[in-house]
Write an enzyme that holds these catalytic residues in place. Structure first.
Site, mmCIF file in Angstrom:
data_model
loop_
_atom_site.group_PDB
_atom_site.id
_atom_site.type_symbol
_atom_site.label_atom_id
_atom_site.label_comp_id
_atom_site.label_asym_id
_atom_site.label_seq_id
_atom_site.Cartn_x
_atom_site.Cartn_y
_atom_site.Cartn_z
ATOM 1 N N GLU A 167 0.790 -1.230 0.000
ATOM 2 C CA GLU A 167 0.000 0.000 0.000
ATOM 3 C C GLU A 167 0.829 1.292 0.000
ATOM 4 O O GLU A 167 0.821 2.058 0.972
ATOM 5 C CB GLU A 167 -0.970 0.006 1.186
ATOM 6 N N GLU A 215 -5.521 -8.798 0.702
ATOM 7 C CA GLU A 215 -6.206 -8.503 1.963
ATOM 8 C C GLU A 215 -7.674 -8.249 1.678
ATOM 9 O O GLU A 215 -8.020 -7.545 0.729
ATOM 10 C CB GLU A 215 -5.663 -7.231 2.649
HETATM 11 C C1 FCB Z 1 -4.658 -2.243 5.386
HETATM 12 C C2 FCB Z 1 -3.313 -2.632 5.932
HETATM 13 C C3 FCB Z 1 -3.356 -3.701 6.991
HETATM 14 C C4 FCB Z 1 -4.546 -3.548 7.909
HETATM 15 C C5 FCB Z 1 -5.817 -3.365 7.120
HETATM 16 C C6 FCB Z 1 -7.051 -3.238 7.966
HETATM 17 O O1 FCB Z 1 -4.603 -0.957 4.921
HETATM 18 O O2 FCB Z 1 -2.478 -3.082 4.898
HETATM 19 O O3 FCB Z 1 -2.132 -3.687 7.676
HETATM 20 O O4 FCB Z 1 -4.318 -2.553 8.819
HETATM 21 O O5 FCB Z 1 -5.712 -2.247 6.309
#
Ligand code: FCB
Length: 450
Positions: free
Chosen positions: A173, A353
């Site tokens: 990110e 994620e």
């Molecule tokens: C993302 C992050 C991860 C976590 C999630 C909820 O932005 O990569 O570390 O905090 O959000």
């Protein structure tokens, strides 16, 4: 509600699909002064008054540094085939350059070997935000010199683990690191200057491309990529001003990163918008950034709705909203993936994620998180819908294995499918973990009927 049964849904994914859970070092390891680990920018940031909602820090977290074996057992029992984790750069190279810390390297070597012994493919992320403080003291990601430090770090990790990890993501990110860290200042290092933020963003991308090239030159066998946080940006109304704002925000979040990676250029409308805050770009930078990669990792949580004036009230849509005040919007994942596939030649996409923070009360030793189960079901179905439309989706990973340190929110927001009691460090499977396990085993329906 999902339209397919769990069994039907699971059966639609290919046998070699990557199913995993994800974590990051700073959020779970604790032990941030143990065995020669150097300070990271998140240690420094947490020490500032008022920046972490509950005043906590990462010094203990989930004690994963001590409990890693039991945690790997837990992951293996879920039946996933993959574990996405990150290396804490200051644990392996405390000052971010020069001397390596053998105890830190040993830890990750044991961890990776432990994954392999349990049949888990190691998906390594090099930079999940915990930059060595010593590099921040020299300007952090805003200092172009950091690109060389990052390549040195990537090569060092490759030397130690490159023969055993299945995948290496350079950065997690970059938008969050650059914009929340250097423009809005709500994340480490807490700087509030847009021009500096855009330099940081450029150096994150440049160091990514340089690291990919360097890793390939030394014969790295792992798949190489980067992880972006992306979402569809919707205008709150059809007014010209709201639509223009949505286009601008899409430019800053999606096109600012995808265009250089796949088209070797920054979007002109955003360069115009930034004016003097646009980053200095040297000859050859854009070609380096666009070095072909093996996969693109996408972190998806929600859509973003914007207004030209003021902010959008997430409660106005009537949609379910998580504890982070993020709308539950699975169709946005399909929309995003189809759009990326149409606009960019991405050969392989992974959801690195996806998940939600919910209230999660522990009652009689159980956490009945039906909201999270529904979230996972509907988002996995959304992934499937994108695949039906031709998107080359190769994997899906839940954020997160267990409750952990949720950055500026501290420990109050729980994203885990495993509950962590921070006093006793006891781990308890929430219903969502049991659901994921049964879903992966193709047993979900049988379980529910029983
Ligand atoms: C993302 C992050 C991860 C976590 C999630 C909820 O932005 O990569 O570390 O905090 O959000």
């Amino acid at each position: 509600m999902p339209s397919l049964t769990d069994l039907e849904l699971k059966a639609r994914f290919p046998h070699d699909f990557v199913w995993g859970v994800a974590t990051s070092a700073f959020q779970i390891e604790g032990a941030n002064t143990a065995d020669g680990r150097g300070p990271s920018i998140w240690d420094t940031f947490c020490a500032k008054p008022g920046v972490i909602a509950d005043g906590t820090d990462g010094s203990r977290a989930c004690e994963h540094y001590q409990r890693w074996q039991a945690d790997l057992d837990l992951i293996a029992k879920l039946g996933v085939n993959t574990y996405r984790f990150s290396v804490a750069w200051p644990r392996v190279q405390p000052l971010g350059s020069g001397a390596w810390n053998s105890k830190g390297l040993d830890f990750y070597e044991r961890l990776v070997d432990g994954m392999l012994a349990r049949g888990l493919a190691p998906y390594l992320t090099l930079n999940h935000w915990d930059l060595p403080q010593a590099l921040q003291d020299q300007g952090g990601w805003a200092n172009r010199d950091i690109c060389h430090r990052f390549v040195e770090y990537a090569l060092g990790m490759h030397q130690r683990l490159g023969d055993r990890v299945a995948s290496i993501a350079t950065h997690n990110e970059p938008w969050v690191m650059a914009i929340l860290g250097y423009e809005n200042g709500i994340f480490a290092p807490g700087i509030k200057e847009r021009g500096i933020a855009m330099q940081a963003a450029h150096h994150l991308l440049l160091s990514h491309g340089m690291a990919v090239r360097a890793l390939r030159e030394v014969g790295c066998k792992a798949e190489l990529g980067i992880v972006l946080n992306l979402s569809p940006i919707h205008a709150a109304t059809d007014s010209a001003a709201d639509l223009a704002k949505a286009r601008l925000d899409d430019g800053r979040l999606v096109r600012w990163f995808m265009d250089p990676l796949y088209k070797a250029s920054y979007p002109q409308d955003i360069l115009d918008h930034l004016g003097a805050d646009a980053p200095p770009v040297q000859d050859g930078d854009m070609d380096i950034i666009a070095t072909p990669i093996d996969f693109m990792g996408i972190n998806y949580y929600s859509r973003t709705v914007v207004r030209a004036e003021g902010s959008y009230d997430v409660h106005s849509s009537g949609l379910e909203v998580t504890e982070m005040d993020w709308e539950v919007y699975p169709q946005g994942l399909t929309e995003l993936l189809v759009r990326l596939h149409q606009d960019y030649p991405v050969p392989s996409l992974l959801i690195t994620e996806n998940g939600g923070a919910f209230k999660d009360p522990m009652v009689n030793g159980q956490v009945h998180d039906a909201d999270r189960v529904r979230y996972l079901q509907t988002h996995i179905e959304a992934v499937h819908h994108a695949m039906q439309q031709g998107v080359p989706l190769k994997g899906y990973m839940v954020w997160s294995l267990m409750d952990n340190f949720e950055w500026a929110s501290g420990y109050a927001k729980r994203f885990g499918i495993v509950y962590v009691d921070y006093e006793t460090q006891q781990r308890t499977l929430k219903d969502s973990a049991k659901w994921y396990r049964d879903f992966l085993a193709g047993q979900a329906q049988a379980q529910r009927a029983a």
